[in-house]
Design a protein around this motif. Structure first.
Motif, PDB file in Angstrom:
ATOM      1  N   ILE A  35       0.840  -1.208   0.000  1.00 31.93           N
ATOM      2  CA  ILE A  35       0.000   0.000   0.000  1.00 31.93           C
ATOM      3  C   ILE A  35       0.878   1.263   0.000  1.00 31.93           C
ATOM      4  CG2 ILE A  35      -1.604   1.355   1.411  1.00 31.93           C
ATOM      5  CD1 ILE A  35      -2.967  -1.330   2.133  1.00 31.93           C
ATOM      6  N   GLU A  40      -1.066   2.845  -6.748  1.00 30.05           N
ATOM      7  CA  GLU A  40      -2.508   2.869  -6.494  1.00 30.05           C
ATOM      8  C   GLU A  40      -3.227   3.050  -7.825  1.00 30.05           C
ATOM      9  OE1 GLU A  40      -5.828   5.645  -4.258  1.00 30.05           O
ATOM     10  OE2 GLU A  40      -3.804   5.551  -3.422  1.00 30.05           O
ATOM     11  N   LYS A  42      -7.327   2.295  -9.936  1.00 30.34           N
ATOM     12  CA  LYS A  42      -8.752   1.976  -9.835  1.00 30.34           C
ATOM     13  C   LYS A  42      -9.042   0.781 -10.724  1.00 30.34           C
ATOM     14  CE  LYS A  42     -10.246   5.362  -7.224  1.00 30.34           C
ATOM     15  NZ  LYS A  42     -10.847   5.121  -5.924  1.00 30.34           N
ATOM     16  N   THR A  96     -10.535   0.568  -5.356  1.00 26.58           N
ATOM     17  CA  THR A  96      -9.135   0.956  -5.318  1.00 26.58           C
ATOM     18  C   THR A  96      -8.283  -0.274  -5.050  1.00 26.58           C
ATOM     19  OG1 THR A  96      -9.747   3.135  -4.465  1.00 26.58           O
ATOM     20  CG2 THR A  96      -7.453   2.458  -4.179  1.00 26.58           C
ATOM     21  N   TRP A  98      -3.892  -1.611  -4.887  1.00 25.42           N
ATOM     22  CA  TRP A  98      -2.476  -1.265  -4.868  1.00 25.42           C
ATOM     23  C   TRP A  98      -1.704  -2.487  -5.347  1.00 25.42           C
ATOM     24  CZ3 TRP A  98      -6.024  -0.164  -1.197  1.00 25.42           C
ATOM     25  CH2 TRP A  98      -6.211   1.178  -0.855  1.00 25.42           C
ATOM     26  N   GLU A 110      -8.953  -2.764  -1.747  1.00 27.21           N
ATOM     27  CA  GLU A 110      -9.477  -2.003  -0.610  1.00 27.21           C
ATOM     28  C   GLU A 110     -10.469  -2.863   0.175  1.00 27.21           C
ATOM     29  OE1 GLU A 110     -12.325   1.208  -1.396  1.00 27.21           O
ATOM     30  OE2 GLU A 110     -12.561   0.405  -3.403  1.00 27.21           O
TER      31      GLU A 110
END
Length: 148
Positions: A35, A40, A42, A96, A98, A110
């Motif tokens: 993270i 990062e 979408k 989201t 990572w 997430e």
């Protein structure tokens, strides 16, 4: 003799608890590293797949399938192994993620995806360690009092 069996029993609990706590910590650190140092991005939930148990029966829990693109535009499909009921995400929902540039196939999603395993191992490890170490201490104190 009885105390040696007790020490072995509690020692096993302490060992298992310690191993579980180490696994929880290492997994948590790995998640946090991804993270903090990863990329990062979408993604979109393209499906929720049902869990199939060992007997081949479909259960009511579901895990999201997420599609995203890396920074160079490569499409990646991520099949989460975190099954929940009801599903954590709806199909079409933006999420989201990572990922490490050298390993985009194993992102952190997430929500509970990144902390569920460390939480379970941490709770079980704490319980086992508390039972084990308190039993060892108690047995050693009793042994010491008998010797005195």
């Amino acid at each position: 003799m009885k105390q040696n069996i007790g020490l072995a029993f509690f020692g096993l609990f302490a060992l298992v608890g310690t191993i579980f706590l180490i696994v929880a910590y290492v997994n948590w650190q790995s998640t946090q590293r991804i993270i903090k140092t990863g990329i990062e991005t979408k993604g979109v939930v393209i499906d929720n797949r049902y869990n199939i148990d060992r007997q081949g029966r479909t259960t009511s829990s579901m895990a999201p399938v997420v599609q995203f693109r890396t920074t160079d535009g490569t499409p990646v499909t991520y099949y989460s192994q975190t099954y929940t009921s009801p599903p954590s995400f709806e199909v079409g929902q933006a999420v989201t993620l990572w990922y490490q540039p050298d390993n985009p196939q194993e992102p952190i999603l997430e929500g509970i995806d990144g902390w569920l395993l460390p939480l379970i191992f941490g709770i079980l490890g704490t319980i086992f360690a508390l039972i084990g170490y308190s039993g060892i201490i108690s047995t050693l104190i009793k042994r010491r009092l008998r010797v005195s």
